[in-house]
Design a protein around this motif. Structure first.
Motif, PDB file in Angstrom:
ATOM      1  N   ARG A   1      -6.556 -39.386   2.439  1.00  0.00           N
ATOM      2  CA  ARG A   1      -7.107 -38.653   3.586  1.00  0.00           C
ATOM      3  C   ARG A   1      -7.994 -37.509   3.103  1.00  0.00           C
ATOM      4  O   ARG A   1      -9.031 -37.207   3.692  1.00  0.00           O
ATOM      5  CB  ARG A   1      -5.971 -38.113   4.450  1.00  0.00           C
ATOM      6  CG  ARG A   1      -6.421 -37.247   5.629  1.00  0.00           C
ATOM      7  CD  ARG A   1      -5.230 -36.625   6.316  1.00  0.00           C
ATOM      8  NE  ARG A   1      -5.610 -35.693   7.354  1.00  0.00           N
ATOM      9  CZ  ARG A   1      -5.606 -35.971   8.660  1.00  0.00           C
ATOM     10  NH1 ARG A   1      -5.230 -37.169   9.074  1.00  0.00           N
ATOM     11  NH2 ARG A   1      -5.949 -35.059   9.550  1.00  0.00           N
ATOM     12  N   ASN A   2      -7.578 -36.865   2.009  1.00  0.00           N
ATOM     13  CA  ASN A   2      -8.349 -35.784   1.411  1.00  0.00           C
ATOM     14  C   ASN A   2      -8.215 -35.907  -0.100  1.00  0.00           C
ATOM     15  O   ASN A   2      -7.102 -36.037  -0.611  1.00  0.00           O
ATOM     16  CB  ASN A   2      -7.825 -34.432   1.899  1.00  0.00           C
ATOM     17  CG  ASN A   2      -8.708 -33.270   1.478  1.00  0.00           C
ATOM     18  OD1 ASN A   2      -8.783 -32.938   0.296  1.00  0.00           O
ATOM     19  ND2 ASN A   2      -9.366 -32.640   2.428  1.00  0.00           N
ATOM     20  N   ASP A   3      -9.315 -35.893  -0.824  1.00  0.00           N
ATOM     21  CA  ASP A   3      -9.233 -36.078  -2.273  1.00  0.00           C
ATOM     22  C   ASP A   3      -9.439 -34.785  -3.062  1.00  0.00           C
ATOM     23  O   ASP A   3      -9.658 -34.815  -4.267  1.00  0.00           O
ATOM     24  CB  ASP A   3     -10.189 -37.165  -2.761  1.00  0.00           C
ATOM     25  CG  ASP A   3     -11.640 -36.924  -2.384  1.00  0.00           C
ATOM     26  OD1 ASP A   3     -11.955 -35.807  -1.917  1.00  0.00           O
ATOM     27  OD2 ASP A   3     -12.444 -37.847  -2.556  1.00  0.00           O
TER      28      ASP A   3
ATOM     29  N   VAL B   1       4.113 -41.112  -6.651  1.00  0.00           N
ATOM     30  CA  VAL B   1       3.258 -39.979  -6.995  1.00  0.00           C
ATOM     31  C   VAL B   1       2.893 -39.222  -5.717  1.00  0.00           C
ATOM     32  O   VAL B   1       2.195 -39.749  -4.852  1.00  0.00           O
ATOM     33  CB  VAL B   1       1.979 -40.446  -7.719  1.00  0.00           C
ATOM     34  CG1 VAL B   1       1.143 -39.246  -8.150  1.00  0.00           C
ATOM     35  CG2 VAL B   1       2.332 -41.313  -8.928  1.00  0.00           C
ATOM     36  N   TRP B   2       3.380 -37.995  -5.590  1.00  0.00           N
ATOM     37  CA  TRP B   2       3.150 -37.173  -4.408  1.00  0.00           C
ATOM     38  C   TRP B   2       1.996 -36.212  -4.666  1.00  0.00           C
ATOM     39  O   TRP B   2       1.890 -35.624  -5.743  1.00  0.00           O
ATOM     40  CB  TRP B   2       4.410 -36.387  -4.070  1.00  0.00           C
ATOM     41  CG  TRP B   2       5.550 -37.269  -3.646  1.00  0.00           C
ATOM     42  CD1 TRP B   2       6.439 -37.903  -4.466  1.00  0.00           C
ATOM     43  CD2 TRP B   2       5.899 -37.633  -2.320  1.00  0.00           C
ATOM     44  NE1 TRP B   2       7.329 -38.651  -3.725  1.00  0.00           N
ATOM     45  CE2 TRP B   2       7.026 -38.495  -2.398  1.00  0.00           C
ATOM     46  CE3 TRP B   2       5.388 -37.313  -1.058  1.00  0.00           C
ATOM     47  CZ2 TRP B   2       7.643 -39.028  -1.272  1.00  0.00           C
ATOM     48  CZ3 TRP B   2       5.995 -37.845   0.068  1.00  0.00           C
ATOM     49  CH2 TRP B   2       7.102 -38.684  -0.037  1.00  0.00           C
TER      50      TRP B   2
ATOM     51  N   LEU C   1      -0.330 -33.891   3.062  1.00  0.00           N
ATOM     52  CA  LEU C   1       0.409 -34.553   1.992  1.00  0.00           C
ATOM     53  C   LEU C   1       0.077 -36.042   1.930  1.00  0.00           C
ATOM     54  O   LEU C   1      -0.054 -36.709   2.954  1.00  0.00           O
ATOM     55  CB  LEU C   1       1.912 -34.382   2.258  1.00  0.00           C
ATOM     56  CG  LEU C   1       2.893 -35.014   1.286  1.00  0.00           C
ATOM     57  CD1 LEU C   1       2.866 -34.288  -0.061  1.00  0.00           C
ATOM     58  CD2 LEU C   1       4.307 -34.958   1.887  1.00  0.00           C
ATOM     59  N   SER C   2      -0.055 -36.564   0.713  1.00  0.00           N
ATOM     60  CA  SER C   2      -0.239 -38.001   0.504  1.00  0.00           C
ATOM     61  C   SER C   2       0.714 -38.459  -0.595  1.00  0.00           C
ATOM     62  O   SER C   2       1.251 -37.647  -1.349  1.00  0.00           O
ATOM     63  CB  SER C   2      -1.684 -38.332   0.108  1.00  0.00           C
ATOM     64  OG  SER C   2      -2.582 -38.059   1.151  1.00  0.00           O
ATOM     65  N   CYS C   3       0.920 -39.765  -0.674  1.00  0.00           N
ATOM     66  CA  CYS C   3       1.813 -40.313  -1.686  1.00  0.00           C
ATOM     67  C   CYS C   3       1.295 -41.676  -2.130  1.00  0.00           C
ATOM     68  O   CYS C   3       0.792 -42.457  -1.318  1.00  0.00           O
ATOM     69  CB  CYS C   3       3.230 -40.451  -1.131  1.00  0.00           C
ATOM     70  SG  CYS C   3       4.441 -41.056  -2.337  1.00  0.00           S
TER      71      CYS C   3
ATOM     72  N   LYS D   1       0.064 -48.213  -3.462  1.00  0.00           N
ATOM     73  CA  LYS D   1      -0.468 -48.079  -2.105  1.00  0.00           C
ATOM     74  C   LYS D   1      -0.459 -46.629  -1.678  1.00  0.00           C
ATOM     75  O   LYS D   1       0.534 -45.923  -1.856  1.00  0.00           O
ATOM     76  CB  LYS D   1       0.359 -48.911  -1.122  1.00  0.00           C
ATOM     77  CG  LYS D   1      -0.140 -48.843   0.314  1.00  0.00           C
ATOM     78  CD  LYS D   1       0.740 -49.667   1.238  1.00  0.00           C
ATOM     79  CE  LYS D   1       0.257 -49.575   2.678  1.00  0.00           C
ATOM     80  NZ  LYS D   1       1.130 -50.355   3.599  1.00  0.00           N
ATOM     81  N   VAL D   2      -1.570 -46.180  -1.076  1.00  0.00           N
ATOM     82  CA  VAL D   2      -1.683 -44.798  -0.620  1.00  0.00           C
ATOM     83  C   VAL D   2      -1.063 -44.654   0.772  1.00  0.00           C
ATOM     84  O   VAL D   2      -1.351 -45.427   1.682  1.00  0.00           O
ATOM     85  CB  VAL D   2      -3.158 -44.353  -0.573  1.00  0.00           C
ATOM     86  CG1 VAL D   2      -3.278 -42.964   0.049  1.00  0.00           C
ATOM     87  CG2 VAL D   2      -3.765 -44.363  -1.973  1.00  0.00           C
ATOM     88  N   VAL D   3      -0.192 -43.661   0.917  1.00  0.00           N
ATOM     89  CA  VAL D   3       0.400 -43.317   2.210  1.00  0.00           C
ATOM     90  C   VAL D   3       0.032 -41.871   2.515  1.00  0.00           C
ATOM     91  O   VAL D   3       0.270 -40.978   1.700  1.00  0.00           O
ATOM     92  CB  VAL D   3       1.943 -43.465   2.188  1.00  0.00           C
ATOM     93  CG1 VAL D   3       2.520 -43.092   3.549  1.00  0.00           C
ATOM     94  CG2 VAL D   3       2.342 -44.880   1.800  1.00  0.00           C
TER      95      VAL D   3
END
Length: 208
Positions: free
Chosen positions: A107-109, A122-123, A130-132, A137-139
């Motif tokens: 969503r944001n890099d 990997v959080w 927050l992304s994981c 697979k990106v969540v």
């Protein structure tokens, strides 16, 4: 800034790490790996390096990262995950082997914090939630109820495997059994800006 100092034997020493005679390193992140090697993120050039000996930095990788690496973590396979404002980088044997950006689903890099949990997920703490990365697979959690919002600055995993997230304005957030719970000023938190989280041997949490 004055580059990097080392404290040993009750003495503080300037390591003298500079771009040139008049420009000390502007440090963004620092991390010690399992081999006791110190990695640093700094503005300018590649933005990623490793201290080889006092006064000497080995440049890692060939990507130009003007804003530098902000955080580091490693997984059980020996991969090094590096947070940058240009995405998440995965390194093996000092070579970049993968990169995750908006194109790969983030969503944001612009990433400020990275943590690998005991399950090798990997959080990522980003400028926008927050992304994981789970099993490749990106969540993204930014739209999940009670998930940390805005600038996620700190990620901590406690002795029981519970994850805690510090934010710039959304307080302290706990992630346990698949659900988020918020702690803010109205719940007794001193301030909604959380920069660091530590746990002592008695299980007490220290938060700044």
């Amino acid at each position: 800034t004055r580059g990097i100092n080392r404290y040993a034997d009750d003495k503080l020493t300037d390591l003298g790490l500079k771009y040139d005679a008049g420009f000390p390193l502007y440090l963004r992140g620092m991390w010690e790996d399992s081999a006791a090697r110190v990695w640093i993120g700094y503005q300018g050039e590649s933005g990623i390096g490793r201290i080889e000996k006092p006064g000497s930095v080995k440049r890692i990788g060939d990507r130009e990262l003007p804003n530098g690496a902000t955080d580091f973590a490693s997984d059980s396979a020996g991969n090094v995950w590096i947070a940058t404002e240009e995405g998440l980088l995965k390194y093996k044997d000092d070579r970049e082997i993968e990169r995750y950006t908006l194109k790969e689903g983030l969503r944001n890099d612009k990433i400020i914090a990275v943590h690998v949990d005991r399950e090798d997920s990997v959080w990522l703490g980003t400028y926008d939630g927050l992304s994981c990365l789970k099993n490749g697979k990106v969540v993204n959690f930014a739209d999940v109820e009670k998930s940390p919002k805005g600038f996620v600055r700190e990620i901590y995993e406690d002795a029981e495997g519970v994850l805690w997230f510090g934010t710039y304005g959304d307080g302290l957030v706990r992630y346990k059994d698949g659900a988020f719970f918020n702690f803010r000023v109205e719940d007794g938190l001193f301030n909604n800006g959380v920069f660091a989280i530590e746990e002592d041997k008695r299980g007490n949490f220290w938060i700044s």
